[in-house]
Design an enzyme around this catalytic site. Sequence first.
Site, PDB file in Angstrom:
ATOM      1  N   ASP A 188      44.009  43.481  38.408  1.00  0.00           N
ATOM      2  CA  ASP A 188      43.362  42.265  38.919  1.00  0.00           C
ATOM      3  C   ASP A 188      42.245  42.664  39.880  1.00  0.00           C
ATOM      4  O   ASP A 188      42.419  42.661  41.091  1.00  0.00           O
ATOM      5  CB  ASP A 188      44.403  41.406  39.629  1.00  0.00           C
ATOM      6  CG  ASP A 188      43.938  39.974  39.818  1.00  0.00           C
ATOM      7  OD1 ASP A 188      42.856  39.637  39.311  1.00  0.00           O
ATOM      8  OD2 ASP A 188      44.656  39.200  40.466  1.00  0.00           O
ATOM      9  N   LYS A 206      47.055  45.282  33.149  1.00  0.00           N
ATOM     10  CA  LYS A 206      45.792  44.570  33.395  1.00  0.00           C
ATOM     11  C   LYS A 206      45.615  44.462  34.905  1.00  0.00           C
ATOM     12  O   LYS A 206      46.335  43.724  35.578  1.00  0.00           O
ATOM     13  CB  LYS A 206      45.796  43.186  32.759  1.00  0.00           C
ATOM     14  CG  LYS A 206      44.435  42.511  32.846  1.00  0.00           C
ATOM     15  CD  LYS A 206      44.429  41.148  32.201  1.00  0.00           C
ATOM     16  CE  LYS A 206      43.005  40.596  32.152  1.00  0.00           C
ATOM     17  NZ  LYS A 206      42.347  40.605  33.459  1.00  0.00           N
TER      18      LYS A 206
END
Length: 293
Positions: free
Chosen positions: A22, A20
């Site tokens: 950022d 994931k």
Amino acid sequence: MLAVPGELPSDHERYGLEVKWDGIRAIVHLDGALRVTGRHGADYTRRYPEISAFGVRKAVIDGEVVALDQQGRPSFVRLQHRMHLTDPEPLMLARYPVTYLPFDLLYLDRVSLCDLPYRDRRALLDELDIGAPPYFSGDSDLLAATSEQGLEGVVAKRLDSPYQPGVRSPAWVKVKNLSTVEVVIGGWKPGKGRRSGGIGSLIMGMFTTEGLMYVGHVGTGFTEEVLDLLHALLGPLEIPRSPFHNKVPWRNRWVRPDLVGEVAYTMWTDEQRLRHPVWRGLRPDKIPSEVTL
């Protein structure tokens, strides 16, 4: 297509895992010219000129714009310096460069791939050889690895899932190492000491069926530069009365709830307040009405 928050699925053989990243979501459109758009259609083409045409034929690609730190990790703090520059000068491009990380392929040669399974779209994306980060099997230790490296977490994606534009689907599950949440800015508390004359803390809220609900205030995680930017942005939004439907302690300066930010926190209290929030940055890619309790 958006992910739902949750835990790693137990039927891990049905999922692929991605880091994931950022950053800020962006769609790249390639059809003769290159165009970059945000989640709600905002034009990012001039904002992030580092995104190149990849030397690829006609395609539409989904991915994330990130600003890397000296260790090669995405830094949301560094990205904040670029998010509000619609036409950045060469100095800012050199000081805070961004990178585009593709993770899905929606169209190729003007043919929609959205109904194809995720595994097939990823295979086609990898064939383009445009620097897409790999995905891993659902039983890998990717979540632990991201935690060790100080990364935000992972996204578990069903291998057989189609791409559903505009849908927050349980076929994609985001699993975070750090608890973060989006909040709406409804006001600010004047600062004292070295912050005198400016912002001391931001008053945070989330929308419920009753309106904007106060969920706490955040006074840490800011640089002086960020506080100056927030002061300039919030000044024109000032209103005479509180936009919150519930009572807010202290005397504050109220603003129209038009801006969304992100904070990290340790837990929710029984009074539905965020405990130990730390400011992470503005989220101009988010709409206030989407920020719900």
